[in-house]
Write an enzyme that holds these catalytic residues in place. Sequence first.
Site, PDB file in Angstrom:
ATOM      1  N   ASP A 270       0.846  -1.178   0.000  1.00 23.30           N
ATOM      2  CA  ASP A 270       0.000   0.000   0.000  1.00 23.30           C
ATOM      3  C   ASP A 270       0.883   1.230   0.000  1.00 23.30           C
ATOM      4  O   ASP A 270       2.040   1.201   0.358  1.00 23.30           O
ATOM      5  CB  ASP A 270      -0.990   0.007   1.159  1.00 23.30           C
ATOM      6  CG  ASP A 270      -0.337  -0.391   2.453  1.00 23.30           C
ATOM      7  OD1 ASP A 270       0.672   0.230   2.808  1.00 23.30           O
ATOM      8  OD2 ASP A 270      -0.833  -1.318   3.102  1.00 23.30           O
ATOM      9  N   LYS A 302      -1.256  -0.558  10.426  1.00 20.47           N
ATOM     10  CA  LYS A 302      -0.825   0.009   9.146  1.00 20.47           C
ATOM     11  C   LYS A 302       0.055   1.229   9.396  1.00 20.47           C
ATOM     12  O   LYS A 302       1.097   1.394   8.766  1.00 20.47           O
ATOM     13  CB  LYS A 302      -2.049   0.377   8.301  1.00 20.47           C
ATOM     14  CG  LYS A 302      -1.678   0.833   6.911  1.00 20.47           C
ATOM     15  CD  LYS A 302      -2.904   0.998   6.015  1.00 20.47           C
ATOM     16  CE  LYS A 302      -3.300  -0.290   5.331  1.00 20.47           C
ATOM     17  NZ  LYS A 302      -4.474  -0.160   4.470  1.00 20.47           N
TER      18      LYS A 302
END
Lengths: 507, 507
Positions: A270, A302
Amino acid sequence: MPAAGPTARLRRLGIEACQQPVAYLRGDSAVCKSEGFGSRSRLELWHGGRCVTATLNVLLHGAGLALLEPDEIGLSEAAWRALGAADGAALRLRHAAPPPSFSAVRGKIHGRPFGADAAARIVGDVAAGRYADIELAALVAACSGQRLDAAETAALSSAMVDAGQRLRWDAPVVADKHCVGGLPGNRTTLLVVPIVAACGVLIPKTSSRAITSPAGTADTMETLAPVALDLPALRRVLEREGGCVAWGGTMALSPVDDMLIRVERPLGLDSDGLMVASILSKKVAAGATHVLIDMPVGRTAKVRSPEEAGALARRLSAVARHFGLKLAVQLTDGAQPVGRGIGPALEARDVLAVLRGEPGAPDDLRRRALLLAGGVLELAGRAAPGAGLALAAATLAGGAAWTKFQAICAAQGGMREPPRARYTRAVCAAHAGTVVAVDNRVLARVARLAGAPGAPAAGLEFHAPLGTPVAVGQPLLTLHAESPGELAYALAYAESQDNLVTIAASA
Amino acid sequence: MPAAGPTARLRRLGIEACQQPVAYLRGDSAVCKSEGFGSRSRLELWHGGRCVTATLNVLLHGAGLALLEPDEIGLSEAAWRALGAADGAALRLRHAAPPPSFSAVRGKIHGRPFGADAAARIVGDVAAGRYADIELAALVAACSGQRLDAAETAALSSAMVDAGQRLRWDAPVVADKHCVGGLPGNRTTLLVVPIVAACGVLIPKTSSRAITSPAGTADTMETLAPVALDLPALRRVLEREGGCVAWGGTMALSPVDDMLIRVERPLGLDSDGLMVASILSKKVAAGATHVLIDMPVGRTAKVRSPEEAGALARRLSAVARHFGLKLAVQLTDGAQPVGRGIGPALEARDVLAVLRGEPGAPDDLRRRALLLAGGVLELAGRAAPGAGLALAAATLAGGAAWTKFQAICAAQGGMREPPRARYTRAVCAAHAGTVVAVDNRVLARVARLAGAPGAPAAGLEFHAPLGTPVAVGQPLLTLHAESPGELAYALAYAESQDNLVTIAASA
């Protein structure tokens, strides 16, 4: 549509080729020979005004060759869906040129930022399905790891909005919330939406399916009610209930984002820039005016550090300003999963327990949801600064949120009971002590290997939050799976991971 | 091979799926259901001690479903070749885990260099076919654009050598040459090898097929003689003639490089680091001790400026030292194509004309080949510094090189005549003047669109080198194609490109 060129008769083959448009031609067919279509070709297939770019597979001999007549072209399911034509229809074929915008991606890989014009062309080509999967993978890799600057991110976001539908609501304040993800079980949306809607603030929430997690909000909601609403259905739910939890994919809000996700997920990649573009393009397309971002920070979340969180928050705020969006960021604890369940149905059960005020409902999930709902109510001007949390808590405790949630489910097509998995198996502590660390990423992977989110009942229940004292043989988690193969696969992986749950011997 | 787990009977389907290993299972089969194999799965297929990792396509209904019995697994051609088993063989199946080394690629994308250990694991996983195409694409993107440092490049090179066969020759000096490419028609190898071999220096040349160009040396040589030699055949040719021009792919020298090329080519991406690793791993694996690098420099060549050339030469020299290889770099003019032909057979004709000393043979090709052959002879110690060019020229002019070339072709399996294309078409000047610029990249693309190198006779003849005075309607190039579709496609592209050949009006 090209005025001339070779044609072939469509034949739907019923092959699901990893959601990719694939076209099948016989190697001995006139069209293959005369056009020089080879096994590495990309083809444009035209029917009426519609076009799909497909990868060509060539049938050489045996059972494969016998699939088609020489004048037929076979389509995979994705190609067939994209073209929307019936068996026997004449398709016009031609060589697909490489997407012209890919030269800007190549430039980006070589260190040259792209401008607004290139961003629009890239997004346009991706939206039209002109990028092959390897081209999408190169695009994602080029944009990952802090490689997009603020201008590129804003340009991509605008282009993504322009590539899809854009909803408009007849209200001055349209609220939304979003979690940047990475924290298993963090299913607060299903609590925030009914609380906020019950307080009279419009919140047309569209969510994605899972990206790299074992469940997206849409996956979890789908175990409780239909989420694949089209735009008229969404409008009806909103007009009636003031809130919804729908899957964004049906509405083609920022469709490019969904196409990138299809590659980002298996790659586990990502990008800050793509993430910001993804989030904000969907919020703008959904017509939001006030957006609260939940940003869990933790070593295995994340966002791993306050510094990263600060950079991401600044990027989000800058691009939000570009769109005239009011945005606030709420940092939350990302050290461990939220609630007990990880996986669509298991998370849905946690949500129901909180909404119904059941004894033993996960308190961490409840508290997070109230914090975020309070934040949305304050951002939307429904509560004075500092008074949002109390209003949210009262709305939940008084039962208004549960009533609203049931009404939303009914409006979306009817509430249902989340499924239960056929196979379960506990993973137990090998030694005694206290839980001092949990690896969210490993835990999410275990749940995915068990089958989540593809199998909605699959995933795991987590029994060992930080600080839990455990005895030898005490279950740390319970795997849920729909097939013995997946259960075994998840179990083998979980047992091979030392840092899944770290237990320190008691002093 | 896993001791337990589900099995299915092999069925070769005769489908060429872009050279990718693909496995087909019925969606209604017991193995698909019990194991949770879905349409995005990667599977390991085992037979005997061999394993191939394949992408799973699921047969849902219709003609696709009827391809297999419920207990069968269908294989694409690449999967079938990799496994080497017969129809009906029992394959053991299991979920393929993502390649463990991909986390180092992900780290690289996020800016963390990889060490020797990670490089070896990446190359090992790629060599074993564990990387899906999107993972290969992300790897290539991560390494492109100057992103590999010298240590990473050396580590990758070593790992690539270790992953394949390594040839050893019983000679103190083993010469080799390599062109970093990017210049259409630059087919000097077919001249350098016979000149050097005729002078008594061992030169076991293994070449690649085309990467992003319309013809690789192996493609061109193949129109004149067989190039797919196995190791014993290569040794025989070398022992007899002291030189060869073989395709490196058959010998599994640095097989990983070939797998990366399969993705680099359609993406049009290349990386300095990967290029150096690719070049030097193949030279080391081929047993070379003295290597001359031809590096064309020009605005539309692969290397665009003297600065770029310097950086690349330094990188090559540093990694060569790591292997104890003597390396020299010869910068050459990269402003325009070399010779007349672009495409395998058309380039072969240029080579033959030079070897035979035909009047009208392309002089630029002849002069470049002599410069390089002279450089190799000096580097190898066969000629004194400054005396190489004269020795090379005498060897060519006296006919020894032509004799040697024919002998090499005969030893490789027999000389043959290059094919001629069925369709040709001239692209003519729209206005009069003088040719002042040529875009090598556009020219190469035109030749590729015409079908080169897949169709060996395809490509183009280039009639308009820099400085050529042209009249309106005078042919600038002649397209050669094997199908009307490709001819039309190449023509349309050529006519749409303003900078293919730039003509300045005469003053």
